[in-house]
Write an enzyme that holds these catalytic residues in place. Structure first.
Site, mmCIF file in Angstrom:
data_model
loop_
_atom_site.group_PDB
_atom_site.id
_atom_site.type_symbol
_atom_site.label_atom_id
_atom_site.label_comp_id
_atom_site.label_asym_id
_atom_site.label_seq_id
_atom_site.Cartn_x
_atom_site.Cartn_y
_atom_site.Cartn_z
ATOM 1 C CG ASP A 129 -1.931 1.065 1.266
ATOM 2 O OD1 ASP A 129 -2.744 1.117 0.327
ATOM 3 O OD2 ASP A 129 -1.926 1.871 2.215
ATOM 4 C CD GLU B 102 16.107 -13.535 4.435
ATOM 5 O OE1 GLU B 102 15.252 -14.118 5.155
ATOM 6 O OE2 GLU B 102 16.671 -12.475 4.764
#
Length: 560
Positions: A223, A274
């Site tokens: 957002d 990751e």
């Protein structure tokens, strides 16, 4: 705490570099409070979403994006977050989320969650600690607090105004009761902005990202992705009154499009990498041009960003060709897909918007006194044509819940039911976004049109939506729902999302025509009929054809 399977155990297959799922996906936005309500309290919830996954699988989408469902006082429909790592009770529990995630993955549907990093709720523990602490304290430095101007600090630090109307600064009382500092809130006063120059804020959001990634989510919609970093001089600024409220001006506001924001997303990209699999970041970036928008999706930053210039484009052939051309060029230069969208929870639904004569600025909404609002019957052909054009473009596409039913903007909501902060902060001068957030209809003859079993609804549904309910459209080959299902099936079959666009110039100026692989797409944006090749095989048409003539506001897909 119940956990989903680890990301590397997902049954969803991962793709090679350059062919990741998000490059061509059709992603369906779910506004949870208005999608489906399992509890019957009038507000949609996660169990309601799970109960309708079969219908979404039938539609043919690749992923869902869930607008905020995290713990919140709901001053701005969940975009004011008090706890980023839990589910608000009105939407259910973390166990409900885990169940939804597992059921979606079992159907081959990926799940993207909304993340709100520009601001928190004023009920967030951090902000409550800031209010209880002294100016300059570590607790207060997580947010943007400043001394006021004027002789006794009685004036705000600058003239910035809230996106929702009114000033963007609110003065607090210090712990001893004396008038104190001011805090910045680009949106409602209940939504204080974080200070993203603070390392503690950066570390906290890395933790939040990992919390949801550990549960198995497939990505994040971010957002106000262009608004986290502010000009540290905090200069006065008055926006162009005709611009979109969320940005996009040629000279960016000092609280939007600041260069430092890109390092934040490079940091987030490293967190996503990751994890095994294709996790995606999609930014809500209302920026000054598509060239600048492409900066958000460079190879080490986000994966997608909404193309708001395309969303806001008028129904004009020259304008459409221009923005499509510029968008594909800009995104291709950085190795990113185009990301196309026509409707979302912040804008007037395109089944109404594209046929408006008078302009409706983003975020302002329309009401019963808005001039020249078209009838649903008159506006729907243009909406169908625009959708058929968009879904043929290479790249990824976003759909907003209910557009597959042809839902129009509910412009005639009574004043007493409106809930958007914009309505209240502008004292009714702007209607806000409630009209595109009304709960959607599933079954024509059920309470609340099947939204729930009790008939309760946090915003009233218009009676005119009864014939638009999904169960009626399901078996009607001429319905909006059938058109969406057909287009999505063909898009997958012909690989349009992974294709390349080649303009076709054999048509009049009022026509947008291009090839994408083995499909010729012709969109008639003019009022005159356009002849089609007599031997052309019609794959899909947004409106019925007559003697191979393409009528006004009609898009056709032809097999080459």
């Amino acid at each position: 705490m119940t956990m989903t399977s680890q990301p590397d155990e997902h049954h969803l297959s991962d793709s090679s570099v350059g062919h990741e799922w998000w490059r061509s996906a059709v992603i369906y936005q779910i506004y949870p409070r208005s999608f489906a309500d399992a509890s019957g309290d009038g507000v949609g919830d996660l169990r309601g979403v799970a109960s309708r996954l079969t219908e979404l699988q039938d539609l043919g989408i690749d992923a869902i994006w869930l607008s905020p469902f995290m713990t919140s006082p709901q001053k701005d429909a969940g975009y004011d977050v008090a706890d980023y790592c839990d589910v608000d009770p009105i939407f259910g529990t973390l166990e409900d989320f885990d169940a939804l995630l597992g059921q979606a993955h079992a159907r081959g549907i990926r799940v993207i969650v909304d993340l709100v990093p520009n601001h928190s709720s004023d009920q967030h523990p951090w902000f409550q600690e800031a209010l209880a602490s002294a100016p300059g304290s570590s607790e207060r430095n997580r947010y943007i607090f400043r001394d006021g101007s004027g002789e006794n600090g009685e004036l705000p630090p600058n003239n910035w105004e809230s996106i929702f109307g009114g000033r963007a600064w609110t003065r607090i009382n210090e712990p001893d009761g004396s008038p104190g500092q001011w805090y910045l809130h680009l949106f409602d006063a209940s939504q204080p902005d974080f200070d993203w120059s603070n390392e503690e804020v950066k570390a906290e959001f890395r933790r939040i990202l990992r919390f949801w990634l550990d549960r198995g989510v497939d990505g994040f919609r971010v957002d106000v992705a262009h608004g986290l970093v502010k000009d540290q001089d905090f200069p006065d600024y008055t926006p162009d009154p005709d611009s979109a409220s969320m940005g996009g001006e040629q000279t960016p506001a000092p609280y939007f499009e600041q260069p430092g924001v890109h390092e934040i997303y490079r940091d987030w990209r490293r967190v996503l990498e990751e994890y095994d699999g294709d996790r995606a970041l999609c930014g809500e970036a209302w920026v000054s041009s598509v060239d600048n928008m492409a900066l958000w999706v460079r190879p080490d930053e986000m994966h997608q960003t909404f193309n708001f210039e395309y969303l806001l484009a008028p129904w004009d052939a020259s304008e459409l060709r221009s923005i499509i051309d510029r968008s594909i060029a800009a995104f291709t230069d950085v190795g990113a897909p185009g990301t196309w969208v026509l409707s979302n929870h912040d804008v007037v639904r395109h089944a109404t918007r594209l046929s408006l004569i008078d302009e409706s600025p983003q975020g302002s909404g329309i009401g019963p006194d808005f001039p020249n609002i078209p009838s649903h019957r008159d506006a729907l052909p243009r909406a169908h044509a625009a959708t058929a054009l968009m879904l043929a473009l290479p790249g990824s596409a976003y759909l907003y819940q209910g557009e597959e039913l042809g839902l129009d903007e509910v412009h005639d909501l009574p004043p007493h039911v409106r809930q958007d902060p914009t309505w209240f902060r502008t004292k009714g001068q702007k209607y806000g976004r409630d009209g595109c957030r009304v709960p959607i209809p599933w079954e024509a003859d059920q309470p609340a049109f099947g939204f729930n079993a009790t008939g309760r609804s946090w915003l009233p549904q218009p009676d005119r939506w009864q014939p638009l309910a999904r169960d009626i459209q399901q078996s009607d080959e001429g319905s909006t729902l059938s058109l969406y299902r057909r287009l999505l099936n063909l898009r997958q079959q012909f690989g349009l999302g992974r294709g390349e666009l080649e303009w076709v110039c054999d048509y009049p100026d009022g026509v947008v025509a291009f090839r994408n692989g083995n499909v010729l797409v012709v969109a008639n944006v003019s009022a005159a009929e356009v002849p089609l090749p007599a031997d052309a095989q019609v794959l899909a048409s947004s409106m019925p054809l007559s003697d191979h003539q393409l009528g006004a506001d009609t898009t056709v897909w032809l097999k080459l």
